[in-house]
Design an enzyme around this catalytic site. Structure first.
Site, PDB file in Angstrom:
ATOM      1  N   LYS A  43      19.400  87.859  32.382  1.00  0.00           N
ATOM      2  CA  LYS A  43      20.131  89.113  32.564  1.00  0.00           C
ATOM      3  C   LYS A  43      19.445  90.091  33.528  1.00  0.00           C
ATOM      4  O   LYS A  43      20.075  91.043  34.002  1.00  0.00           O
ATOM      5  CB  LYS A  43      20.374  89.785  31.208  1.00  0.00           C
ATOM      6  CG  LYS A  43      21.447  89.102  30.382  1.00  0.00           C
ATOM      7  CD  LYS A  43      21.652  89.793  29.056  1.00  0.00           C
ATOM      8  CE  LYS A  43      22.746  89.104  28.239  1.00  0.00           C
ATOM      9  NZ  LYS A  43      24.090  89.428  28.738  1.00  0.00           N
ATOM     10  N   SER A  94      19.134  79.775  29.267  1.00  0.00           N
ATOM     11  CA  SER A  94      19.397  81.163  29.663  1.00  0.00           C
ATOM     12  C   SER A  94      18.314  82.150  29.277  1.00  0.00           C
ATOM     13  O   SER A  94      18.195  83.217  29.880  1.00  0.00           O
ATOM     14  CB  SER A  94      20.737  81.622  29.082  1.00  0.00           C
ATOM     15  OG  SER A  94      20.774  81.419  27.678  1.00  0.00           O
TER      16      SER A  94
END
Length: 309
Positions: free
Chosen positions: A51, A294
């Site tokens: 992110k 991720s």
């Protein structure tokens, strides 16, 4: 509107703040699943999660010196870190029952933390109110410039492995899969893009079935980064155009996959990141498969419990 051009611009904008993460084949996983398994290790970012790409891209475009976000974890961490790097003030609205380790991680970046409410829509409304009251800027996790930042992962995958058959992406609010799919399908229209979400949070699968984003009454999963009750607008629109299939995996499959990642590939990951490997235990999706790992923001105590369980 998300475009391939915005992803290319994001790549230039974030290059000094974000790590080009490794894309490696795991011989151990390739042997277990009888296909070539490649891991895109976003867990190697400075804050251990993808992110950062989107948050930094968006915040670097904002004139405001005070940035606001609503998050229970990784998005707030990414916004706080980006503000620290760019010399901006940061306020993150978190749930009242936030996990202590996540709270401390955000505070370590110098952000002001405001505890408010239980649900995300409550936190978002409060963050927006504070931003307006203090003449700041609110950063949404699925804004087009945020999603463009996430799309740089797709550019890197194509640079390192243009012959990949498919890429498997975990699905929360849809920002990651939207960015990656836009980049890769533009560069290689024949590549397959598969989304994976927990069985207890099938917001993209239900949206595609209904032909529009839907609001689930409730969601539940051990993969707490993927339990959004609805898919983002950009995520849905891109999925309709570029995502080949969306699969669901059980919590037990996610737990088993995390154990395999740690014990066989020697990669520490959070539960949300393990969903991509969980799919391989259910279905053969290609011969050269890229799994996006991720993030790795998991507490050592929880990881120990899982490995011993």
């Amino acid at each position: 509107m998300l475009t391939f051009g915005k992803i290319l611009q994001a790549k230039k904008r974030i290059k000094h703040a974000v790590t080009k993460t490794p894309l490696i084949e795991s011989p151990a996983l390739s042997k277990i699943f009888s296909v070539k398994v490649y891991l895109k290790l976003e867990c190697y970012q400075p804050i251990r999660v993808f992110k950062l790409r989107g948050a930094y891209n968006k915040i670097s475009l904002l004139e405001s010196e005070h940035i606001f976000a609503a998050s229970s974890g990784n998005h707030g961490l990414a916004v706080a870190y980006s503000c620290r790097q760019l010399g901006k003030k940061c306020t993150v609205v978190v749930p009242q029952n936030i996990i202590q380790e996540k709270l401390e991680a955000i505070e370590e970046m110098g952000a002001t933390v405001v505890r408010y409410g239980k649900y995300h829509h409550e936190r978002e409304a409060e963050a927006k109110r504070l931003a307006q009251e203090m003449n700041g800027a609110f950063v949404h996790p699925f804004d087009d410039e945020v999603v463009a930042g996430q799309g740089t992962i797709g550019l890197e995958i194509f640079e390192d492995l243009p012959e990949a058959d498919c890429v498997v992406v975990p699905v929360g609010g849809g920002g990651l899969i939207a960015g990656v799919a836009t980049a890769l399908k533009t560069l290689n229209p024949s590549i397959k893009i598969y989304g994976v979400e927990p069985q207890g949070a099938p917001k993209l699968k239900e949206a595609l079935k209904a032909g529009k984003p839907v609001q689930l009454s409730s969601t539940s999963s051990i993969a707490d980064g993927l339990i959004s009750t609805t898919i983002g607008k950009i995520g849905f629109e891109v999925a309709q155009k570029f995502v080949d299939e969306v699969y669901s995996v059980s919590d037990q499959m996610i737990l088993d996959a995390l154990k395999i990642l740690v014990t066989k590939a020697h990669v520490i990951a959070e539960l949300s990141a393990a969903t991509t490997l969980a799919l391989l235990s259910q279905k053969k999706v290609g011969e050269k498969v890229v799994l996006i790992v991720s993030g790795a923001n998991i507490s050592l105590k929880l990881l120990q419990q899982i490995l011993q369980g």
